[in-house]
Design an enzyme around this catalytic site. Structure first.
Site, PDB file in Angstrom:
ATOM      1  N   HIS A 114     -46.919  62.991  -4.906  1.00  0.00           N
ATOM      2  CA  HIS A 114     -45.736  63.026  -4.041  1.00  0.00           C
ATOM      3  C   HIS A 114     -45.580  64.362  -3.314  1.00  0.00           C
ATOM      4  CE1 HIS A 114     -43.265  64.445  -7.731  1.00  0.00           C
ATOM      5  NE2 HIS A 114     -43.224  65.447  -6.874  1.00  0.00           N
TER       6      HIS A 114
ATOM      7  N   ASP B  61     -48.342  62.737  -9.235  1.00  0.00           N
ATOM      8  CA  ASP B  61     -48.498  61.370  -8.725  1.00  0.00           C
ATOM      9  C   ASP B  61     -48.728  61.360  -7.206  1.00  0.00           C
ATOM     10  OD1 ASP B  61     -46.004  61.973  -7.744  1.00  0.00           O
ATOM     11  OD2 ASP B  61     -44.909  60.490  -8.921  1.00  0.00           O
TER      12      ASP B  61
ATOM     13  N   GLU C 287     -41.609  59.765  -3.955  1.00  0.00           N
ATOM     14  CA  GLU C 287     -42.383  59.164  -5.040  1.00  0.00           C
ATOM     15  C   GLU C 287     -43.223  58.001  -4.522  1.00  0.00           C
ATOM     16  OE1 GLU C 287     -42.596  60.827  -7.561  1.00  0.00           O
ATOM     17  OE2 GLU C 287     -40.775  61.073  -8.733  1.00  0.00           O
TER      18      GLU C 287
ATOM     19  N   ASP D  25     -35.906  69.518  -0.628  1.00  0.00           N
ATOM     20  CA  ASP D  25     -35.213  68.610  -1.541  1.00  0.00           C
ATOM     21  C   ASP D  25     -34.282  69.346  -2.493  1.00  0.00           C
ATOM     22  OD1 ASP D  25     -37.239  69.850  -2.930  1.00  0.00           O
ATOM     23  OD2 ASP D  25     -38.381  68.040  -3.319  1.00  0.00           O
TER      24      ASP D  25
END
Ligand code: GLP
Length: 263
Positions: free
Chosen positions: A138, A136, A143, A67
Site C-alpha cells: 500500500h 501489502d 490498502e 494520511d
C-alpha cells in the site's frame, strides 16, 4: 521509472534528501507531499541537517501529508501530526500555516476530504510526493482493493497493517482501524513521485509494485502509470527484483553521461 539501489539505509536517506533539497532549491515555494512511517525518518534527519548546516530554506514550502489515523487526536503521541512535528516541522523553518495533515478527529469526513483535495489544488498541486510502502504494497493507507482512481477518503486498515503498526502503540488493541488517506488517484496527480523502501520485509511488496501487474491489490503498482517516478531502495528491499542488474546499469550509464556533460 527510475530505480535507484543504494548500499544501505543511510545512503538511501541521503539520496532522497538530495532530491527533495534540489526541488526546494529550484522552486523555493515547492509543494511537498509528505509521508510518515519509519522509512522516511532518515530523510527528515538529513533535511534537518541541510537546514541547519547549509541553510536549506523551507520558509516558502507548502506541505500536505498523505494520511492520518482516524480517531486519534492530533496531540496523541502516535498521531501522524505528532510524528511530523516531532521529527521534522519543529526542526526546520516550515511555516505552521503552510502545513496540512488530515484531521483524524473530524466529524464530517466526506466534507473534510473534499476540502483537503481542494486545498491541494488551490496550492497549485503537489510538486513532489514522498512515499513509503506497506508490506501489502500500500501507499498512503490505500490498502489492497483501493481503486486506482480513489480520492482522499476514510479507509479501513487491514489486519496486517494494524499488526505492523502495533509496534508503535504498545498493544494491538490500541491501533486505530481507520485512517483518512489521500487516494491513489490523488497521489498520481503529483508532478513527481519519490518512493522509498528499506529492508528485506519490503522486498516482496517492492517486486510486486515495480515488476508485477498494475493492480488495485498492490496499490503501489499504480506508480507504473506515472511518468516521473523515482524509487530508492536499499539492497535487501531490492533483493527480489528480477531486473535489478539492469536498473543499476541504467544508473551507472546515466552518471557517466552526466560526468561527460560536466567535463
Ligand atoms: C503506514 C503509512 C505508510 C507507510 C507504511 C510503511 O501504513 N501510512 O505511508 O509507507 O506505514 O511504514 P514503514 O516505513 O514504517 O515501514
Amino acid at each position: 521509472m527510475r530505480i535507484i539501489i543504494e548500499e544501505n539505509y543511510n545512503a538511501l536517506s541521503r539520496k532522497a534528501a538530495a532530491i527533495i533539497a534540489r526541488e526546494i532549491t529550484v522552486k523555493p515555494t515547492a509543494v511537498l507531499g509528505l509521508a510518515t512511517g519509519s522509512t522516511p525518518l532518515g530523510v527528515y534527519e538529513e533535511l534537518i541537517k541541510m537546514h541547519k548546516k547549509e541553510g536549506l530554506d523551507f520558509s516558502g514550502v507548502r506541505t500536505f501529508n498523505l494520511d492520518e489515523y482516524y480517531g486519534l487526536n492530533p496531540e496523541h503521541p502516535e498521531s501522524y501530526h505528532t510524528f511530523m512535528f516531532k521529527n521534522f516541522f519543529e526542526k526546520v523553518n516550515v511555516k505552521r500555516g503552510n502545513v496540512s495533515i488530515p484531521d483524524g478527529m473530524v466529524v464530517d469526513v466526506d466534507q473534510f476530504c473534499t476540502d483537503y483535495e481542494k486545498h491541494i489544488r488551490d496550492g497549485g498541486g503537489i510538486d513532489l510526493q514522498l512515499l513509503g510502502i506497506g508490506r501489502d504494497g500500500h501507499i498512503g493507507f490505500n490498502e489492497p482493493g483501493s481503486s486506482l482512481a480513489s480520492r482522499t477518503r476514510l479507509k479501513t486498515l487491514t489486519e496486517e497493517t494494524v499488526r505492523d503498526n502495533a509496534r508503535f502503540f504498545g498493544r494491538k488493541g490500541q491501533v486505530p482501524h481507520f485512517a483518512i488517506t489521500m487516494g491513489v488517484g490523488t497521489i498520481l496527480e503529483a508532478k513527481k513521485l519519490l518512493m522509498l523502501a528499506s529492508g528485506e520485509n519490503k522486498a516482496e511488496a517492492v517486486r510486486n509494485a515495480i515488476e508485477g501487474p498494475v493492480s488495485s491489490q498492490v496499490t503501489a503498482s499504480a506508480l507504473q502509470l506515472h511518468p516521473k517516478v523515482s524509487v530508492i531502495l536499499d539492497g535487501p528491499a531490492a533483493s527480489l527484483l528480477k531486473r535489478r542488474d539492469y536498473y543499476a546499469y541504467v544508473e551507472k550509464m546515466a552518471s557517466q553521461v552526466q560526468a561527460e556533460v560536466e567535463t
